[in-house]
Scaffold this motif. Sequence first.
Motif, PDB file in Angstrom:
ATOM      1  N   LEU A   1       0.831  -1.198   0.000  1.00  0.00           N
ATOM      2  CA  LEU A   1       0.000   0.000   0.000  1.00  0.00           C
ATOM      3  C   LEU A   1       0.872   1.258   0.000  1.00  0.00           C
ATOM      4  N   LEU A   2       1.872   1.280   0.866  1.00  0.00           N
ATOM      5  CA  LEU A   2       2.761   2.441   0.949  1.00  0.00           C
ATOM      6  C   LEU A   2       3.556   2.609  -0.342  1.00  0.00           C
ATOM      7  N   GLU A   3       4.046   1.502  -0.899  1.00  0.00           N
ATOM      8  CA  GLU A   3       4.790   1.577  -2.157  1.00  0.00           C
ATOM      9  C   GLU A   3       3.942   2.200  -3.253  1.00  0.00           C
ATOM     10  N   TYR A   4       2.680   1.806  -3.337  1.00  0.00           N
ATOM     11  CA  TYR A   4       1.784   2.355  -4.354  1.00  0.00           C
ATOM     12  C   TYR A   4       1.607   3.861  -4.145  1.00  0.00           C
ATOM     13  N   LEU A   5       1.369   4.267  -2.910  1.00  0.00           N
ATOM     14  CA  LEU A   5       1.132   5.684  -2.631  1.00  0.00           C
ATOM     15  C   LEU A   5       2.349   6.534  -2.970  1.00  0.00           C
ATOM     16  N   LEU A   6       3.534   6.028  -2.638  1.00  0.00           N
ATOM     17  CA  LEU A   6       4.754   6.790  -2.898  1.00  0.00           C
ATOM     18  C   LEU A   6       5.109   6.825  -4.375  1.00  0.00           C
ATOM     19  N   ASP A   7       4.803   5.748  -5.081  1.00  0.00           N
ATOM     20  CA  ASP A   7       5.185   5.658  -6.492  1.00  0.00           C
ATOM     21  C   ASP A   7       4.221   6.378  -7.425  1.00  0.00           C
ATOM     22  N   SER A   8       2.934   6.383  -7.058  1.00  0.00           N
ATOM     23  CA  SER A   8       1.935   6.836  -8.021  1.00  0.00           C
ATOM     24  C   SER A   8       1.306   8.180  -7.684  1.00  0.00           C
ATOM     25  N   SER A   9       1.609   8.729  -6.530  1.00  0.00           N
ATOM     26  CA  SER A   9       0.918   9.939  -6.110  1.00  0.00           C
ATOM     27  C   SER A   9       1.897  11.063  -5.791  1.00  0.00           C
ATOM     28  N   GLU A  10       1.543  12.271  -6.197  1.00  0.00           N
ATOM     29  CA  GLU A  10       2.234  13.470  -5.742  1.00  0.00           C
ATOM     30  C   GLU A  10       1.541  13.907  -4.455  1.00  0.00           C
ATOM     31  N   LEU A  11       2.174  13.689  -3.337  1.00  0.00           N
ATOM     32  CA  LEU A  11       1.510  13.836  -2.048  1.00  0.00           C
ATOM     33  C   LEU A  11       1.606  15.241  -1.472  1.00  0.00           C
ATOM     34  N   ALA A  12       2.561  16.019  -1.883  1.00  0.00           N
ATOM     35  CA  ALA A  12       2.755  17.351  -1.303  1.00  0.00           C
ATOM     36  C   ALA A  12       1.498  18.199  -1.471  1.00  0.00           C
ATOM     37  N   GLY A  13       0.995  18.708  -0.346  1.00  0.00           N
ATOM     38  CA  GLY A  13      -0.155  19.596  -0.361  1.00  0.00           C
ATOM     39  C   GLY A  13      -1.498  18.903  -0.457  1.00  0.00           C
ATOM     40  N   ARG A  14      -1.523  17.572  -0.540  1.00  0.00           N
ATOM     41  CA  ARG A  14      -2.794  16.863  -0.683  1.00  0.00           C
ATOM     42  C   ARG A  14      -3.350  16.484   0.691  1.00  0.00           C
ATOM     43  N   ARG A  15      -4.667  16.466   0.805  1.00  0.00           N
ATOM     44  CA  ARG A  15      -5.331  16.046   2.047  1.00  0.00           C
ATOM     45  C   ARG A  15      -5.605  14.553   1.941  1.00  0.00           C
ATOM     46  N   VAL A  16      -5.057  13.786   2.899  1.00  0.00           N
ATOM     47  CA  VAL A  16      -5.155  12.329   2.871  1.00  0.00           C
ATOM     48  C   VAL A  16      -5.751  11.853   4.193  1.00  0.00           C
ATOM     49  N   ALA A  17      -6.809  11.065   4.113  1.00  0.00           N
ATOM     50  CA  ALA A  17      -7.396  10.452   5.312  1.00  0.00           C
ATOM     51  C   ALA A  17      -6.931   9.005   5.390  1.00  0.00           C
ATOM     52  N   VAL A  18      -6.403   8.605   6.552  1.00  0.00           N
ATOM     53  CA  VAL A  18      -5.888   7.248   6.747  1.00  0.00           C
ATOM     54  C   VAL A  18      -6.644   6.597   7.892  1.00  0.00           C
ATOM     55  N   GLN A  19      -7.351   5.528   7.579  1.00  0.00           N
ATOM     56  CA  GLN A  19      -8.026   4.753   8.622  1.00  0.00           C
ATOM     57  C   GLN A  19      -6.978   3.941   9.376  1.00  0.00           C
ATOM     58  N   LEU A  20      -6.776   4.279  10.625  1.00  0.00           N
ATOM     59  CA  LEU A  20      -5.712   3.647  11.406  1.00  0.00           C
ATOM     60  C   LEU A  20      -6.109   2.254  11.866  1.00  0.00           C
ATOM     61  N   HIS A  21      -5.066   1.431  12.031  1.00  0.00           N
ATOM     62  CA  HIS A  21      -5.261   0.081  12.564  1.00  0.00           C
ATOM     63  C   HIS A  21      -3.919  -0.376  13.120  1.00  0.00           C
ATOM     64  N   GLY A  22      -3.626   0.017  14.374  1.00  0.00           N
ATOM     65  CA  GLY A  22      -2.388  -0.426  15.008  1.00  0.00           C
ATOM     66  C   GLY A  22      -1.204   0.484  14.703  1.00  0.00           C
ATOM     67  N   GLU A  23      -0.052   0.101  15.247  1.00  0.00           N
ATOM     68  CA  GLU A  23       1.150   0.917  15.151  1.00  0.00           C
ATOM     69  C   GLU A  23       1.655   1.057  13.723  1.00  0.00           C
ATOM     70  N   LEU A  24       1.525  -0.005  12.904  1.00  0.00           N
ATOM     71  CA  LEU A  24       2.079   0.041  11.547  1.00  0.00           C
ATOM     72  C   LEU A  24       1.419   1.133  10.723  1.00  0.00           C
ATOM     73  N   LEU A  25       0.120   1.361  10.908  1.00  0.00           N
ATOM     74  CA  LEU A  25      -0.569   2.377  10.132  1.00  0.00           C
ATOM     75  C   LEU A  25      -0.206   3.777  10.590  1.00  0.00           C
ATOM     76  N   ARG A  26       0.155   3.953  11.846  1.00  0.00           N
ATOM     77  CA  ARG A  26       0.647   5.255  12.302  1.00  0.00           C
ATOM     78  C   ARG A  26       1.972   5.580  11.610  1.00  0.00           C
ATOM     79  N   GLU A  27       2.797   4.564  11.410  1.00  0.00           N
ATOM     80  CA  GLU A  27       4.044   4.775  10.679  1.00  0.00           C
ATOM     81  C   GLU A  27       3.754   5.178   9.237  1.00  0.00           C
ATOM     82  N   LEU A  28       2.747   4.573   8.636  1.00  0.00           N
ATOM     83  CA  LEU A  28       2.365   4.937   7.273  1.00  0.00           C
ATOM     84  C   LEU A  28       1.917   6.398   7.223  1.00  0.00           C
ATOM     85  N   ALA A  29       1.111   6.796   8.196  1.00  0.00           N
ATOM     86  CA  ALA A  29       0.649   8.178   8.243  1.00  0.00           C
ATOM     87  C   ALA A  29       1.826   9.139   8.394  1.00  0.00           C
ATOM     88  N   SER A  30       2.795   8.774   9.226  1.00  0.00           N
ATOM     89  CA  SER A  30       3.973   9.622   9.409  1.00  0.00           C
ATOM     90  C   SER A  30       4.776   9.745   8.122  1.00  0.00           C
TER      91      SER A  30
END
Length: 372
Positions: free
Chosen positions: A121-150
């Motif tokens: 999931l993270l690889e896809y987001l980093l490879d296919s999306s220009e994230l700077a300035g975008r609003r992203v909602a992340v449904q959390l599920h445990g510590e690993l997803l907090r790392e993804l959000a960070s």
Amino acid sequence: MAGFTVGITAARRRTELGTALAAQGARVRYGPALTLITPMADEELRAATAACLAGPVDLVVLTTGAGVRAWLDAAVFWGFGDALIATLQATTVVTRGPRTAAAARAAGLPIAHEAEASVQLLEYLLDSSELAGRRVAVQLHGELLRELASTLRAQGAEVIEVPVYRWVPPEDPEPLRLLIEEVATESIDALAFTSAPAAVSFLRTSDSLGLLADVTAALNRTVLCACVGPVTAVPLQNAGIPVVLPARTRLDALAAEIIEQLPRRAPRLRAAGHDLEVRGHAVVLDDELVMLPAGSMALLRELVRRPGQVLSRGALAPLLPGEGSEGHAVEVAIGRLRLALGDPALVQTVVKRGYRLGVDPGTVASRARVVR
């Protein structure tokens, strides 16, 4: 499972797991490591939902099917249901795992990408999306997803963390403290985990009590550590603790794995012409279960740990909580142990030296440790 004690750290569905184990004769100890805040009562989730509705969301990351359903149900309860659906339908939705994708489709959400796991999931987001300035909602599920959000924040995204099924420390910490002490003293035979957050909380609480080293040693030595799945196991494995996993990530499979593993791990030997199998708070003597009090069990466990070796009264006395002189306390406890076992030859007195288990020649205690 009679004679074995299993500790359960779960808060949610703990009764289901405990009932399955107790039905096979196990003694169950409950020590919830966390308390679940239900989504409809979670003010942080409500605030995150309001943030999603306050402006356009460019990307939403959904990570669990149950979480998707719970979030939408909570939004309906608060009167936000239609607005949230409309917001999510107008954004790019990416999901993790088939159950999450199914829940999203059932809610009428278009899915731009389905990933199998958090890493993909993270690889896809980093490879296919220009994230700077975008609003992203992340449904959390445990510590690993907090790392993804960070990570997404580090790429310049404005991240809204959506904490569905948020865990907080237990309202009553006493059962967890007692369970940790039982693990540290190897007074239980197995410890079950059903979520990674519970594993993290258990380790942190053990550390705060000054018992982390003892707990880790016990889980490496005699206490079986069983996890419902590989994600749950990660915090424990990172702490150097071996775990047992069922073939399927299901609660009934976890119970079945514990039921299968514990009898295979029990020390077995032959002593004074008897077959002896030592369990957590009982012994199987020639296929008959003999329940023993804590003091007698502690002495027998130590004698079995050193089969045939002479152990002095001074070495055995610290295992007993009794009062009076250490020599007298040990003599009384040994007498009770012999009486319970029914054959004094099982525990032999070595004059002026101490006691030893009357093992048959060539016998050593065996313990099968099966770790996946």
